[in-house]
Motif scaffolding. Structure first.
Motif, short mmCIF file in Angstrom:
data_model
loop_
_atom_site.label_atom_id
_atom_site.label_comp_id
_atom_site.label_asym_id
_atom_site.label_seq_id
_atom_site.Cartn_x
_atom_site.Cartn_y
_atom_site.Cartn_z
N HIS A 34 0.79 -1.23 0.00
CA HIS A 34 0.00 0.00 0.00
C HIS A 34 0.83 1.28 0.00
N GLY A 35 1.88 1.34 0.81
CA GLY A 35 2.68 2.55 0.87
C GLY A 35 2.81 3.08 2.27
N VAL A 36 2.87 4.41 2.39
CA VAL A 36 3.09 5.09 3.66
C VAL A 36 1.75 5.37 4.33
N GLU A 37 1.57 4.78 5.51
CA GLU A 37 0.33 4.98 6.26
C GLU A 37 0.09 6.47 6.49
N GLY A 38 -1.11 6.92 6.14
CA GLY A 38 -1.47 8.32 6.34
C GLY A 38 -1.08 9.26 5.21
N ASP A 39 -0.39 8.75 4.19
CA ASP A 39 0.03 9.59 3.07
C ASP A 39 -1.03 9.54 1.97
N ALA A 40 -1.23 10.65 1.29
CA ALA A 40 -2.24 10.74 0.23
C ALA A 40 -1.98 9.78 -0.93
N HIS A 41 -0.74 9.34 -1.10
CA HIS A 41 -0.40 8.46 -2.22
C HIS A 41 -0.45 6.98 -1.85
N ASN A 60 -0.37 0.82 -8.32
CA ASN A 60 0.40 1.93 -7.77
C ASN A 60 1.87 1.52 -7.64
N LEU A 61 2.67 1.91 -8.60
CA LEU A 61 4.10 1.63 -8.57
C LEU A 61 4.86 2.77 -7.91
N ARG A 62 4.11 3.75 -7.37
CA ARG A 62 4.69 4.95 -6.75
C ARG A 62 4.22 5.07 -5.30
N GLN A 63 4.26 3.96 -4.56
CA GLN A 63 3.80 3.96 -3.17
C GLN A 63 4.72 4.74 -2.24
N VAL A 117 12.40 -1.01 -5.71
CA VAL A 117 12.46 0.13 -6.63
C VAL A 117 11.76 -0.23 -7.94
N THR A 118 10.83 0.63 -8.36
CA THR A 118 10.06 0.40 -9.59
C THR A 118 10.48 1.31 -10.73
N GLY A 119 11.04 2.47 -10.43
CA GLY A 119 11.45 3.38 -11.49
C GLY A 119 11.79 4.76 -10.97
N LEU A 120 12.03 5.64 -11.91
CA LEU A 120 12.41 7.02 -11.61
C LEU A 120 11.19 7.90 -11.40
N ARG A 121 11.33 8.90 -10.57
CA ARG A 121 10.31 9.93 -10.49
C ARG A 121 10.53 10.83 -11.69
N ASN A 122 9.47 11.12 -12.39
CA ASN A 122 9.53 12.01 -13.53
C ASN A 122 9.12 13.40 -13.04
N PRO A 123 10.04 14.34 -12.93
CA PRO A 123 9.68 15.66 -12.42
C PRO A 123 8.63 16.34 -13.30
N CYS A 124 7.72 17.06 -12.66
CA CYS A 124 6.65 17.73 -13.40
C CYS A 124 6.70 19.24 -13.13
N SER A 125 5.81 19.97 -13.77
CA SER A 125 5.82 21.43 -13.69
C SER A 125 5.55 21.95 -12.28
N LYS A 150 16.87 13.45 -12.01
CA LYS A 150 17.56 13.39 -10.72
C LYS A 150 16.61 13.41 -9.52
N ALA A 151 15.30 13.45 -9.75
CA ALA A 151 14.34 13.70 -8.67
C ALA A 151 13.94 12.46 -7.88
N GLY A 152 14.84 11.49 -7.78
CA GLY A 152 14.60 10.35 -6.92
C GLY A 152 13.97 9.17 -7.63
N VAL A 153 13.64 8.16 -6.82
CA VAL A 153 13.07 6.92 -7.33
C VAL A 153 11.76 6.61 -6.61
N MET A 154 10.97 5.77 -7.26
CA MET A 154 9.70 5.32 -6.71
C MET A 154 9.83 3.84 -6.35
N ALA A 155 9.01 3.41 -5.39
CA ALA A 155 9.09 2.03 -4.93
C ALA A 155 7.73 1.55 -4.44
N ILE A 156 7.62 0.23 -4.34
CA ILE A 156 6.46 -0.40 -3.71
C ILE A 156 6.93 -1.04 -2.40
N VAL A 157 5.99 -1.24 -1.48
CA VAL A 157 6.32 -1.82 -0.19
C VAL A 157 6.13 -3.33 -0.24
#
Length: 184
Positions: A34-41, A60-63, A117-125, A150-157
């Motif tokens: 699921h991800g981080v308890e209490g986080d919107a994502h 959700n590959l961006r938990q 680790v599932t992939g890179l964070r794609n920075p947005c506007s 360079k904006a980090g990586v995404m992961a699943i728990v």
């Protein structure tokens, strides 16, 4: 898990609402699948608004968003004012070259929690709305002219548990053919 301790958790952050930045907290609880308890994502399916609009049932590959503190040092040297959680990451790391990890790398955070680790964070506007010019500063080019995010990586728990600043980070690379990180 046969892993090598390579770094430390510098900070942990969360936000119960969809906001660009996340508040630093004393600890976060990762919930398996699921991800981080209490986080919107947090969730099994996508929670990032742009992805929900495309396919609300996509996995959700961006938990969990992890970012290396070394990026903040680099950005500060370029005139930006940033601290842990400012760019929306849940876990700020130190001593792990997150961007060089292949897909499927497992990171043990503290005593129990394991993320993959599932992939890179794609920075947005939104990054430029936070501080003008920051998006360009989080992008670069390699020797062949390829884009570097360079904006980090995404992961699943994979395994839940508490994560706190000061916790060790152990890295376990996947077996077989290593796949380069792509944006997720």
């Amino acid at each position: 898990m046969n892993a090598v301790v390579q770094g430390l958790v510098k900070a942990v952050s969360l936000s119960p609402r969809h906001a660009f930045s996340k508040a630093n907290v004393l600890s976060i609880r990762l919930v398996e699948g699921h991800g981080v308890e209490g986080d919107a994502h947090m969730g099994v399916t996508v929670k990032h608004r742009s992805r929900v609009a495309k396919d609300p049932l996509a996995p959700n590959l961006r938990q969990v968003h992890l970012m290396h503190a070394e990026l903040f040092d680099e950005l500060r040297a370029s005139g930006f004012s940033l601290s842990a959680g400012d760019m929306g990451e849940n876990v700020t790391t130190h001593g792990v070259d997150l961007l060089a990890l292949p897909v499927g790398t497992r990171l043990k955070l503290g005593d129990e929690a394991v993320v993959e680790v599932t992939g890179l964070r794609n920075p947005c506007s939104q990054i430029d709305k936070f501080q003008p010019g920051l998006m360009k500063a989080t992008l670069g080019r390699d020797a062949e002219g390829g884009l570097i995010r360079k904006a980090g990586v995404m992961a699943i728990v994979l395994t839940g548990g508490e994560v706190r600043p000061g916790d060790a980070i152990a890295v376990e690379l996947p077996q077989g053919v290593l796949r380069k990180l792509e944006p997720v």
